[in-house]
Design a protein around this motif. Structure first.
Motif, short mmCIF file in Angstrom:
data_model
loop_
_atom_site.label_atom_id
_atom_site.label_comp_id
_atom_site.label_asym_id
_atom_site.label_seq_id
_atom_site.Cartn_x
_atom_site.Cartn_y
_atom_site.Cartn_z
N VAL A 130 -9.73 20.55 -6.96
CA VAL A 130 -8.77 21.49 -6.37
C VAL A 130 -9.43 22.57 -5.51
O VAL A 130 -8.91 22.91 -4.46
CB VAL A 130 -7.90 22.13 -7.47
CG1 VAL A 130 -6.91 23.12 -6.87
CG2 VAL A 130 -7.13 21.06 -8.22
N PRO B 103 -12.48 21.05 -1.82
CA PRO B 103 -12.42 20.34 -0.53
C PRO B 103 -12.67 21.24 0.68
O PRO B 103 -13.39 20.87 1.61
CB PRO B 103 -11.00 19.75 -0.49
CG PRO B 103 -10.25 20.33 -1.62
CD PRO B 103 -11.25 20.83 -2.60
N GLN B 104 -12.10 22.46 0.65
CA GLN B 104 -12.27 23.35 1.80
C GLN B 104 -13.71 23.81 1.95
O GLN B 104 -14.15 24.15 3.05
CB GLN B 104 -11.33 24.55 1.68
CG GLN B 104 -9.85 24.21 1.71
CD GLN B 104 -9.28 23.83 0.34
OE1 GLN B 104 -9.99 23.68 -0.65
NE2 GLN B 104 -7.96 23.65 0.28
N ASN C 133 -5.93 17.70 -11.64
CA ASN C 133 -4.81 17.11 -10.92
C ASN C 133 -4.67 15.63 -11.22
O ASN C 133 -4.27 14.85 -10.37
CB ASN C 133 -5.11 17.33 -9.43
CG ASN C 133 -3.89 17.25 -8.59
OD1 ASN C 133 -2.80 17.00 -9.09
ND2 ASN C 133 -4.06 17.45 -7.30
N GLN D 14 -6.24 14.14 -3.07
CA GLN D 14 -7.17 15.20 -3.46
C GLN D 14 -8.33 14.65 -4.30
O GLN D 14 -9.49 15.00 -4.10
CB GLN D 14 -6.42 16.29 -4.23
CG GLN D 14 -7.15 17.61 -4.19
CD GLN D 14 -6.34 18.73 -4.83
OE1 GLN D 14 -5.83 18.57 -5.92
NE2 GLN D 14 -6.23 19.85 -4.14
N MET E 1 -0.28 20.85 -12.99
CA MET E 1 -0.38 20.36 -11.62
C MET E 1 -0.04 18.88 -11.56
O MET E 1 0.33 18.35 -10.53
CB MET E 1 -1.82 20.51 -11.13
CG MET E 1 -1.99 21.61 -10.13
SD MET E 1 -3.64 21.61 -9.46
CE MET E 1 -3.33 20.94 -7.83
N ALA F 230 0.61 26.53 -9.01
CA ALA F 230 -0.39 25.45 -9.02
C ALA F 230 0.07 24.21 -8.29
O ALA F 230 -0.73 23.51 -7.67
CB ALA F 230 -0.75 25.10 -10.46
N ARG F 231 1.38 23.92 -8.32
CA ARG F 231 1.80 22.65 -7.71
C ARG F 231 1.63 22.64 -6.20
O ARG F 231 1.74 21.59 -5.57
CB ARG F 231 3.25 22.34 -8.11
CG ARG F 231 4.25 23.37 -7.72
CD ARG F 231 5.61 23.02 -8.33
NE ARG F 231 6.67 23.83 -7.77
CZ ARG F 231 6.93 25.08 -8.12
NH1 ARG F 231 6.19 25.67 -9.03
NH2 ARG F 231 7.91 25.76 -7.56
N LEU G 135 -1.24 23.53 -4.82
CA LEU G 135 -2.69 23.58 -4.58
C LEU G 135 -3.27 22.22 -4.25
O LEU G 135 -4.46 21.99 -4.34
CB LEU G 135 -3.42 24.12 -5.82
CG LEU G 135 -2.96 25.46 -6.37
CD1 LEU G 135 -3.88 25.88 -7.50
CD2 LEU G 135 -2.93 26.52 -5.30
N LYS G 136 -2.40 21.29 -3.87
CA LYS G 136 -2.89 19.93 -3.68
C LYS G 136 -3.46 19.68 -2.29
O LYS G 136 -4.01 18.61 -2.03
CB LYS G 136 -1.78 18.93 -4.00
CG LYS G 136 -1.33 19.08 -5.45
CD LYS G 136 -0.40 18.01 -5.91
CE LYS G 136 0.05 18.33 -7.33
NZ LYS G 136 0.64 17.21 -8.01
N ALA G 137 -3.31 20.64 -1.41
CA ALA G 137 -3.78 20.45 -0.04
C ALA G 137 -5.30 20.46 -0.01
O ALA G 137 -5.94 21.07 -0.86
CB ALA G 137 -3.25 21.55 0.86
N THR G 138 -5.88 19.80 0.95
CA THR G 138 -7.33 19.80 1.07
C THR G 138 -7.80 20.63 2.27
O THR G 138 -8.95 20.63 2.62
CB THR G 138 -7.88 18.36 1.19
OG1 THR G 138 -7.12 17.68 2.19
CG2 THR G 138 -7.73 17.61 -0.12
N ARG H 211 -8.15 30.82 -7.93
CA ARG H 211 -7.74 30.10 -6.72
C ARG H 211 -7.76 30.99 -5.48
O ARG H 211 -7.01 31.95 -5.38
CB ARG H 211 -6.37 29.46 -6.94
CG ARG H 211 -5.27 30.44 -7.25
CD ARG H 211 -3.97 29.75 -7.62
NE ARG H 211 -4.08 29.12 -8.94
CZ ARG H 211 -3.04 28.84 -9.72
NH1 ARG H 211 -1.81 29.10 -9.31
NH2 ARG H 211 -3.21 28.29 -10.90
N HIS I 210 -6.67 30.09 -2.80
CA HIS I 210 -5.41 29.79 -2.14
C HIS I 210 -4.48 31.00 -2.15
O HIS I 210 -3.65 31.16 -1.27
CB HIS I 210 -4.72 28.61 -2.83
CG HIS I 210 -5.65 27.45 -3.11
ND1 HIS I 210 -6.69 27.53 -3.99
CD2 HIS I 210 -5.68 26.19 -2.60
CE1 HIS I 210 -7.34 26.36 -4.03
NE2 HIS I 210 -6.75 25.53 -3.19
#
Ligand code: SF4
Lengths: 466, 198
Positions: free
Chosen positions: A36, A39-40, A65, A83, A413, B29-30, B32-35, B84, B86
């Motif tokens: 989570v 990746p960035q 996840n 992901q 998640m 949290a849901r 947070l799936k982006a990369t 996070r 994010h």
């Protein structure tokens, strides 16, 4: 020489450079990463055209996840699948060791780090996850970082960190019946609030802490972040060394002896000064439960929700909001309140001792009809051990399903979400609004209290069932 | 990635007087799936902003057209909980450049600063005064002067200084980047490793 705290000893020996009126450049011995928050950071490296500076110091796992059923099948949800796949691709491209889904060493990042012996005393350890504080149980400086900092460690094996203040929390005496490590930490947070240690790094000390097993110490350090602390640590001792000996990444033979020599010096000097010291008595601690929407809102399970006038004026609005969300009234008794879900797992309480504790209470009994229970081991290793010890058998006979490892309903998640309005007795670490799913009502508790709730279908003091 | 330069900002504020706003509220949290780092602003305060049917919650401040601006003013202990980043991305992506509170959680503070979002800590009294000025006039401007390290309520003239370490201040004023800085220290890092023998 001026007496030093354990924290200072470790920190000072890792400072590569100090910026005047700025942060220290702190060398990092170990970094854990997961799908989570990494990746960035990999994307950042790619943009700069650089590689990991010390890839052998980083270990990766997929945990946040992932599904906890049918891990052998492709992940159904597209974004989650991408992901997890991105993590695999990144680890391959950049040469990072990955214990991915299905790997015999896979599991929650803070569970596997300890059980593999990748975490060792005296180290500096980071991960893009706030509960990195767990690793402090081994006498290391371990703290959560953001993704930009993950990228810093990738690029230079260092982070820029201002040195926090130091607090010592002492707990002395013997724990009562049905009281465990989780109750100790929930009790402390209820006493000093969810921001009571912000800006500090906490050392836990005292006879109660010394008497705890490694797994119990991890539970305590794990939740130090929930009182705002940057992290928590416990000086290593025989318990620590016995736990570590023989584990995968731990030095062997002559190297072990050399390491031990160093590890034995890892304690605060007798007259070392802390910025703040707190004292608690183990005898005052009862099995705890939270009633609100931050981990500081906890009371003994046989107690009551506080009355409005017991709450400081400036916190009354948040208190009222929390009770409304939870469907509770000020002053109400908690014992006997029906519940809907039980979650045993997470990096707080997903280790083998937690499963043993839960199983010891449900053995020979039956799960309450009105309860849905998710028993989620913290790692593949824990899963296997629970099978080998016959715990899975005990659980299944009592009507509980044993799932596959992952973070699961700790942060919901994946698909393990508590439905809106339902009450969940959870051994995880956060009871924030929506943490276990939109509208979910989380009551944080120990594995024993969770087990008691699972077989009776309501909140009950586990000491009554032992 | 260099951060956006920042020196002085005068803007109306968006008030969020709740205490202990945790990162699960800032970005659940849901999401947070982006990369990638982009697009999180859409889901900032998602579960306070939208109801179960994805309809905007009328009385939530981000849905109230009376309020706008680049400064988020929030209650004590802002950004507690998860590490996070994010959360910082979402606040920045939505358009905020400053968060004012009387207390910030540590990790959030670092994350914000690493992304060009300035966390400005003020006293509890000053925070109360800022909220009450906003209540009187939604457009009341607040000025953040990083050079002078000063927060000023332009309507009353009341001001307070805030703390920021010299290193981070320079990063904000010049748009410097931490990783470039660390990469410039490579020789020292290697020397450190050699001396330690690992
Ligand atoms: S179990 Fe929960 S707290 Fe632990 S790493 Fe996973 S999500 Fe974070």
């Amino acid at each position: 020489m001026k007496p030093k705290t354990l924290f200072d000893k470790i920190w000072d020996s890792h400072v590569v450079d100090s910026i005047s009126d700025g942060p220290d450049v702190l060398y990092i011995d170990r970094q854990y990463i997961h799908e989570v928050t990494s990746p960035q950071a990999f994307t950042g490296l790619r943009k700069r055209g650089i590689r990991l500076f010390r890839p052998e110091r980083t270990l990766a796992t997929a945990d946040h996840n992932i599904p906890t059923l049918h891990q052998e099948l492709p992940i159904r949800e597209e974004l989650s699948r991408i992901q997890v796949q991105t993590l695999s691709d990144n680890c391959k491209e950049f040469g990072v060791e990955l214990y991915g889904l299905g790997h015999p060493y896979n599991g929650i990042v803070h569970v596997i780090g300890a059980e593999m012996g990748f975490t060792q005393p005296g180290m500096t350890i980071v991960c893009g996850d706030s509960h990195t504080s767990t690793h402090g149980a081994f006498g290391s400086i371990a703290f959560g970082i953001g993704t930009s900092e993950v990228e810093m460690v990738f690029a230079s094996q260092c982070v820029l960190q201002p040195k926090p203040k130091k607090m010592q929390i002492n707990i002395d005496g013997k724990l009562g019946k049905g009281v465990s490590a989780k109750d100790i930490i929930l009790y402390i947070i209820s006493q000093i609030s969810a921001s009571g240690a912000t800006g500090y790094f906490v050392e836990f000390a005292g006879s109660t802490i010394r008497s705890l097993s490694m797994e119990a110490r991890m539970t305590v350090c794990n939740m130090s972040i929930e009182m705002g602390a940057r992290g928590g640590l416990i000086a290593p001792d025989e318990t620590t060394f016995n736990y570590l000996k023989g584990r995968e990444f731990v030095p062997k033979g002559a190297d072990w002896n050399r390491a031990m020599e160093k590890w034995q010096t890892l304690k605060s000097d007798t007259d070392a000064a802390f910025d703040k010291e707190l004292f608690f008595r183990a005898g005052d601690i009862k099995p705890m439960i939270t009633y609100g929407t931050n981990p500081g809102m906890g009371v003994p399970i046989d107690g009551c929700v506080p009355q409005l006038d017991e709450i400081p004026v400036e916190q009354q609005e948040s208190f009222k909001k929390a009770l409304k969300y939870m469907g509770f009234e000020p002053g109400m008794k908690l014992e006997g309140h029906p519940i809907d879900y039980v979650f045993l797992g997470s990096c707080t309480n997903g280790r083998i001792e937690d499963i043993r504790a839960f199983a010891s209470l449900v053995k020979g009994k039956k799960k309450a009809e009105n309860v849905t229970a998710w028993i989620v081991p913290g790692s593949k290793h824990v899963e296997k051990q629970a099978c080998d010890e016959g715990l899975v058998d005990i659980l299944e006979k009592a009507g509980f399903a044993f799932r596959q490892p992952g973070c699961s309903a700790c942060l919901a998640m994946n698909e393990d979400k508590i439905p809106a309005g339902k009450y969940s007795v959870s051994t995880s670490n956060r009871n924030f609004e929506g943490r276990q799913g939109p509208g979910a009502r989380t009551l944080l508790a120990s594995p024993l209290t969770a087990a008691a709730a699972a077989i009776t279908g309501k909140l009950i003091n586990p000491a009554d069932l032992i | 990635m260099a951060i956006k330069k920042f020196s002085i900002l005068t803007s109306a504020c968006i008030p969020l007087p709740a205490e202990n706003v945790d990162t699960d509220q800032i970005i659940p949290a849901r999401f947070l799936k982006a990369t990638s780092r982009e697009g999180f602003g859409e889901n900032l305060f998602r579960d306070w902003r939208y109801d179960k049917n994805n309809q905007p919650v009328k009385n939530f401040v981000l849905n109230n057209p009376e309020y706008s601006g680049k400064i988020l003013v929030a209650g004590k202990n802002f950004g507690s909980g998860s590490s996070r980043e994010h959360a910082a991305w979402a606040i920045f992506d939505y358009g905020f450049r400053v968060v004012v509170s009387s207390f910030f959680a540590d990790i959030f503070k670092n994350n914000a600063m690493n992304n060009g979002l300035l966390p400005v800590q003020v006293s509890e009294t000053f925070l109360r005064n800022i909220f009450s000025e906003i209540e009187k006039d939604a457009a009341t401007p607040l000025q953040i002067n990083l050079e002078k390290q000063e927060t000023k309520l332009l309507s009353t003239g009341e001001s307070e200084t805030f703390e920021i370490n010299t290193y981070k201040k320079l990063c904000f004023l010049n748009g410097y980047d931490d990783i470039d800085f660390l990469l410039s220290k490579k020789d020292k890092i290697v020397a450190f490793e050699e001396k330690r023998g690992s």
